[in-house]
Design a protein around this motif. Structure first.
Motif, PDB file in Angstrom:
ATOM      1  N   THR A   1       0.786  -1.145   0.106  1.00 38.33           N
ATOM      2  CA  THR A   1      -0.059   0.055   0.082  1.00 38.33           C
ATOM      3  C   THR A   1       0.891   1.135  -0.080  1.00 38.33           C
ATOM      4  OG1 THR A   1      -1.856   0.984   0.762  1.00 38.33           O
ATOM      5  CG2 THR A   1      -0.269   0.418   2.542  1.00 38.33           C
ATOM      6  N   ILE A   2       0.599   2.087  -0.605  1.00 40.49           N
ATOM      7  CA  ILE A   2       1.317   3.542  -1.064  1.00 40.49           C
ATOM      8  C   ILE A   2       0.320   4.646  -0.751  1.00 40.49           C
ATOM      9  CG2 ILE A   2       2.381   5.015  -2.476  1.00 40.49           C
ATOM     10  CD1 ILE A   2       3.454   2.442  -4.070  1.00 40.49           C
ATOM     11  N   VAL A   3       0.901   5.623   0.083  1.00 44.85           N
ATOM     12  CA  VAL A   3       0.057   6.973   0.236  1.00 44.85           C
ATOM     13  C   VAL A   3       0.731   8.132  -0.476  1.00 44.85           C
ATOM     14  CG1 VAL A   3      -0.469   6.062   2.556  1.00 44.85           C
ATOM     15  CG2 VAL A   3       1.575   7.427   2.508  1.00 44.85           C
ATOM     16  N   GLY A   4      -0.115   9.073  -0.605  1.00 45.71           N
ATOM     17  CA  GLY A   4       0.352  10.116  -1.255  1.00 45.71           C
ATOM     18  C   GLY A   4      -0.649  11.270  -1.154  1.00 45.71           C
ATOM     19  N   SER A   5      -0.743  12.381  -2.067  1.00 46.54           N
ATOM     20  CA  SER A   5       0.890  12.677  -2.552  1.00 46.54           C
ATOM     21  C   SER A   5       0.701  14.277  -2.907  1.00 46.54           C
ATOM     22  CB  SER A   5       0.945  12.136  -4.198  1.00 46.54           C
ATOM     23  OG  SER A   5       0.027  12.553  -4.915  1.00 46.54           O
ATOM     24  N   TYR A   6      -0.259  14.801  -2.583  1.00 43.81           N
ATOM     25  CA  TYR A   6      -0.639  16.305  -2.693  1.00 43.81           C
ATOM     26  C   TYR A   6      -0.863  16.831  -4.098  1.00 43.81           C
ATOM     27  CZ  TYR A   6       1.267  20.848  -3.690  1.00 43.81           C
ATOM     28  OH  TYR A   6       1.678  21.972  -4.234  1.00 43.81           O
ATOM     29  N   SER A   7      -0.179  16.331  -5.102  1.00 42.97           N
ATOM     30  CA  SER A   7      -0.255  16.633  -6.390  1.00 42.97           C
ATOM     31  C   SER A   7      -1.102  15.777  -7.100  1.00 42.97           C
ATOM     32  CB  SER A   7       1.072  16.708  -6.987  1.00 42.97           C
ATOM     33  OG  SER A   7       1.353  17.007  -8.250  1.00 42.97           O
ATOM     34  N   SER A   8      -1.996  16.311  -8.036  1.00 43.08           N
ATOM     35  CA  SER A   8      -3.003  15.637  -8.646  1.00 43.08           C
ATOM     36  C   SER A   8      -2.232  14.773 -10.025  1.00 43.08           C
ATOM     37  CB  SER A   8      -4.099  16.399  -9.294  1.00 43.08           C
ATOM     38  OG  SER A   8      -4.763  17.029  -8.349  1.00 43.08           O
TER      39      SER A   8
ATOM     40  N   LYS B   1     -10.049  -0.083  -8.797  1.00 43.39           N
ATOM     41  CA  LYS B   1     -10.464  -0.710  -7.559  1.00 43.39           C
ATOM     42  C   LYS B   1      -9.534  -0.421  -6.392  1.00 43.39           C
ATOM     43  CE  LYS B   1     -10.697  -5.457  -6.025  1.00 43.39           C
ATOM     44  NZ  LYS B   1     -10.419  -6.774  -6.073  1.00 43.39           N
ATOM     45  N   TYR B   2      -8.424  -0.267  -6.644  1.00 39.69           N
ATOM     46  CA  TYR B   2      -7.249   0.102  -5.694  1.00 39.69           C
ATOM     47  C   TYR B   2      -6.912   1.508  -5.310  1.00 39.69           C
ATOM     48  CZ  TYR B   2      -6.848  -5.000  -5.984  1.00 39.69           C
ATOM     49  OH  TYR B   2      -7.057  -6.529  -5.954  1.00 39.69           O
ATOM     50  N   VAL B   3      -7.867   2.514  -5.504  1.00 37.71           N
ATOM     51  CA  VAL B   3      -7.604   3.801  -5.066  1.00 37.71           C
ATOM     52  C   VAL B   3      -8.943   4.343  -4.187  1.00 37.71           C
ATOM     53  CG1 VAL B   3      -7.701   6.225  -5.916  1.00 37.71           C
ATOM     54  CG2 VAL B   3      -6.631   4.490  -7.425  1.00 37.71           C
ATOM     55  N   LEU B   4      -8.149   4.894  -2.913  1.00 38.39           N
ATOM     56  CA  LEU B   4      -8.921   5.397  -1.965  1.00 38.39           C
ATOM     57  C   LEU B   4      -8.582   6.941  -1.818  1.00 38.39           C
ATOM     58  CD1 LEU B   4      -9.182   2.393   0.394  1.00 38.39           C
ATOM     59  CD2 LEU B   4     -11.133   3.142  -1.181  1.00 38.39           C
ATOM     60  N   ARG B   5      -9.557   8.023  -1.667  1.00 43.63           N
ATOM     61  CA  ARG B   5      -9.197   9.284  -1.240  1.00 43.63           C
ATOM     62  C   ARG B   5     -10.032   9.531  -0.211  1.00 43.63           C
ATOM     63  NH1 ARG B   5      -8.976  13.467  -6.050  1.00 43.63           N
ATOM     64  NH2 ARG B   5     -10.997  12.701  -6.251  1.00 43.63           N
ATOM     65  N   THR B   6      -9.570  10.152   0.880  1.00 45.24           N
ATOM     66  CA  THR B   6     -10.133  10.799   1.996  1.00 45.24           C
ATOM     67  C   THR B   6     -10.333  12.220   2.020  1.00 45.24           C
ATOM     68  OG1 THR B   6      -7.931  11.107   3.202  1.00 45.24           O
ATOM     69  CG2 THR B   6      -9.278   9.042   3.670  1.00 45.24           C
ATOM     70  N   ASN B   7      -9.406  12.889   1.096  1.00 39.23           N
ATOM     71  CA  ASN B   7      -9.800  14.414   1.156  1.00 39.23           C
ATOM     72  C   ASN B   7     -10.816  14.699  -0.054  1.00 39.23           C
ATOM     73  OD1 ASN B   7      -7.340  13.551  -0.810  1.00 39.23           O
ATOM     74  ND2 ASN B   7      -8.262  15.848  -1.697  1.00 39.23           N
ATOM     75  N   PRO B   8     -11.343  16.144   0.103  1.00 39.12           N
ATOM     76  CA  PRO B   8     -12.177  16.475  -1.198  1.00 39.12           C
ATOM     77  C   PRO B   8     -11.586  16.557  -2.547  1.00 39.12           C
ATOM     78  CG  PRO B   8     -11.941  18.346   0.478  1.00 39.12           C
ATOM     79  CD  PRO B   8     -11.181  17.032   1.062  1.00 39.12           C
ATOM     80  N   PRO B   9     -12.393  16.267  -3.540  1.00 40.12           N
ATOM     81  CA  PRO B   9     -12.003  16.396  -4.747  1.00 40.12           C
ATOM     82  C   PRO B   9     -12.277  18.094  -5.304  1.00 40.12           C
ATOM     83  CG  PRO B   9     -13.977  15.364  -4.975  1.00 40.12           C
ATOM     84  CD  PRO B   9     -13.756  15.297  -3.511  1.00 40.12           C
ATOM     85  N   ALA B  10     -11.841  18.243  -6.532  1.00 41.75           N
ATOM     86  CA  ALA B  10     -11.879  19.630  -6.948  1.00 41.75           C
ATOM     87  C   ALA B  10     -13.326  19.952  -7.024  1.00 41.75           C
ATOM     88  CB  ALA B  10     -11.081  19.810  -8.075  1.00 41.75           C
ATOM     89  N   SER B  11     -14.484  19.049  -7.444  1.00 45.34           N
ATOM     90  CA  SER B  11     -15.540  19.514  -7.616  1.00 45.34           C
ATOM     91  C   SER B  11     -16.258  19.870  -6.325  1.00 45.34           C
ATOM     92  CB  SER B  11     -16.574  18.183  -8.321  1.00 45.34           C
ATOM     93  OG  SER B  11     -16.223  17.229  -7.346  1.00 45.34           O
ATOM     94  N   TYR B  12     -15.775  19.404  -5.194  1.00 46.69           N
ATOM     95  CA  TYR B  12     -16.251  19.526  -3.934  1.00 46.69           C
ATOM     96  C   TYR B  12     -15.752  21.343  -3.536  1.00 46.69           C
ATOM     97  CZ  TYR B  12     -17.589  14.894  -2.689  1.00 46.69           C
ATOM     98  OH  TYR B  12     -18.039  13.694  -2.550  1.00 46.69           O
TER      99      TYR B  12
ATOM    100  N   ASP C   1      -3.137  -6.162   3.398  1.00 49.65           N
ATOM    101  CA  ASP C   1      -3.633  -6.871   2.166  1.00 49.65           C
ATOM    102  C   ASP C   1      -4.652  -5.746   1.772  1.00 49.65           C
ATOM    103  OD1 ASP C   1      -5.941  -8.437   1.203  1.00 49.65           O
ATOM    104  OD2 ASP C   1      -4.424 -10.015   1.410  1.00 49.65           O
ATOM    105  N   PRO C   2      -4.340  -5.606   0.201  1.00 51.53           N
ATOM    106  CA  PRO C   2      -5.028  -4.524  -0.306  1.00 51.53           C
ATOM    107  C   PRO C   2      -6.405  -4.721  -0.303  1.00 51.53           C
ATOM    108  CG  PRO C   2      -3.097  -4.969  -1.634  1.00 51.53           C
ATOM    109  CD  PRO C   2      -3.063  -5.668  -0.388  1.00 51.53           C
ATOM    110  N   ASP C   3      -6.886  -6.234  -0.649  1.00 47.92           N
ATOM    111  CA  ASP C   3      -8.353  -6.533  -0.769  1.00 47.92           C
ATOM    112  C   ASP C   3      -8.987  -6.433   0.361  1.00 47.92           C
ATOM    113  OD1 ASP C   3      -8.704  -7.230  -3.815  1.00 47.92           O
ATOM    114  OD2 ASP C   3      -7.117  -8.637  -3.450  1.00 47.92           O
ATOM    115  N   LYS C   4      -8.223  -6.860   1.430  1.00 48.38           N
ATOM    116  CA  LYS C   4      -8.930  -6.988   2.917  1.00 48.38           C
ATOM    117  C   LYS C   4      -9.171  -5.618   3.463  1.00 48.38           C
ATOM    118  CE  LYS C   4      -7.297 -11.733   4.303  1.00 48.38           C
ATOM    119  NZ  LYS C   4      -6.539 -12.272   5.228  1.00 48.38           N
TER     120      LYS C   4
END
Length: 413
Positions: free
Chosen positions: A105-112, A145-156, A346-349
């Motif tokens: 699992t990798i976290v990031g990244s501030y830049s789109s 499938k394997y992307v999750l984002r906690t912060n609001p997107p640009a449209s928000y 485990d990415p799926d779990k």
């Protein structure tokens, strides 16, 4: 006799080897007590200032969790860093972390742009990618499938701009929505373009008149043509979408060329950094900013804020430079909670656990709730707030639940 002694020695060595193998198989070796997480951020180049600030939030969350006993029954979390100043480096570093460091699992990244590139690599490899700060809607709109984002997107952010104009600014300026003139100036990467395009769409639905849209390169050293076009349009409200250096340049040249706009509203990025107000001086006083939560905010709605600031100052010897560290701290804690629950990386779990993870608004350090959309991986309970620079401090002013002061209009700006 020598043969007997030799046989005894061989049997003894075999026994030691078997015991050693048994201990490793049962997970008693050091590696079984450490869980690795990759981190991809721009730590060098033009995006390094906010890249480092964002990374600090991840670092603090992991250090605090390790200090308090770790995760999954006492396992420590180790952060493996990759420097990604641009999209090419993001792909290269993601590949390195996955194939050489065996990261899952990798976290990031501030830049789109960096998030887009890195997540393409993680998706191909079945590795989970967590985004805490980049805002382009396309990061989560691709159906990965394997992307999750906690912060609001640009449209928000765009939605908050239009809500603020509709529900507050128009009335305070004494104008109907149809008579209000709104201009947009934005840097032309995916960050600025997405916010600007969505704001135009939402404004049209509300009957708000967008009189001009002025894109420009964030690396430009002269924005005088943008300023002169804005001056010609005579807007009542100017929405700016900038990084730090171009945001400062735009404000300075606006002052030099006599651009006067009753209300200027930034969009996070450079506008929420202490370096911005230092760069523009008194002319920044009164500028609004639709952004991630900052530190002068209702702490009852953002529990743990004061503790975070203390942690930050203790480690780095200064005040937080931006809310980017805060939102990366919050996002990392969500991931750590899930690792603690699942017991492994485990990415799926982890993704399955994330879909069941729920937090109500007003219960996290950012004030955001947490509820991931099962199709996109976007946290639907994240939101930006409206802040305002007042006497060198960035204060939360709208909506009321986060405000520490009412918005102040300066028609002479």
């Amino acid at each position: 006799m020598k043969k007997i002694l030799s046989l005894i020695m061989i049997c003894f060595l075999l026994l030691l080897s078997a015991c050693s193998g048994s201990n490793q198989a049962s997970g008693d070796d050091k590696s079984s007590k450490v869980l690795k997480i990759g981190a991809v951020f721009p730590m060098s180049g033009g995006l390094a200032l906010l890249g480092e600030e964002s990374y600090r939030g991840v670092e603090l969350a992991i250090e605090q969790r390790n200090k308090n006993g770790g995760v999954a029954g006492g396992k420590k979390v180790e952060l493996v860093k990759g420097d990604a100043p641009d999209a090419d480096a993001a792909q290269s570093e993601a590949n390195r972390l996955i194939n050489k460091e065996n990261i899952k699992t990798i976290v990031g990244s501030y830049s789109s742009g960096i998030a887009q590139a890195a997540s393409e690599v993680t998706e191909r490899n079945g590795v989970l990618f967590w985004e805490y700060g980049a805002v382009a809607d396309s990061i989560t709109d691709r159906g990965y499938k394997y992307v999750l984002r906690t912060n609001p997107p640009a449209s928000y952010l765009s939605k908050k701009h239009i809500e603020f104009i509709k529900n507050y600014l128009a009335g305070k300026l004494g104008k109907s929505l149809g008579d209000l003139k709104v201009a947009i100036a934005h840097e032309d990467s995916s960050y600025g373009t997405t916010i600007a395009d969505e704001a135009v769409k939402l404004a049209k639905k509300e009957g708000i008149n967008i009189v001009t849209v002025q894109p420009y390169s964030a690396s430009s050293n002269d924005l005088s043509s943008v300023v002169l076009n804005l001056k010609k349009a005579q807007p009542d409200v100017l929405i700016e979408v900038s990084y730090l250096n171009d945001g400062i340049l735009l404000q300075r040249q606006s002052q030099e060329l006599g651009l006067k706009v009753p209300v200027i509203v930034g969009s996070g990025g450079g506008h929420d950094m202490a370096d911005y107000i230092e760069g523009v001086g008194d002319s920044g006083n009164g500028i609004f900013d639709v952004a991630f939560p900052q530190y002068q905010i209702n702490h009852e709605f953002t529990p743990g804020m004061e503790d975070f600031v203390k942690l930050y100052k203790a480690k780095y010897g200064e005040e937080p430079r931006s809310g980017h560290s805060l939102v990366h701290f919050m996002g990392t804690n969500v991931l750590l909670d899930l690792i603690d629950k699942v017991g492994e990386i485990d990415p799926d779990k982890l993704r399955a656990a994330a879909m069941k993870y729920k937090v109500d608004p007003g219960k996290t350090v950012t004030g955001w709730g947490v509820k991931f959309d099962s199709k996109t991986g976007q946290n639907t309970l994240s939101e930006p707030y409206v802040h305002q620079w007042v006497n060198g401090k960035l204060l939360a002013v709208w909506p009321e639940k986060v405000a520490v002061q009412e918005p102040q209009l300066n028609p002479n700006k």
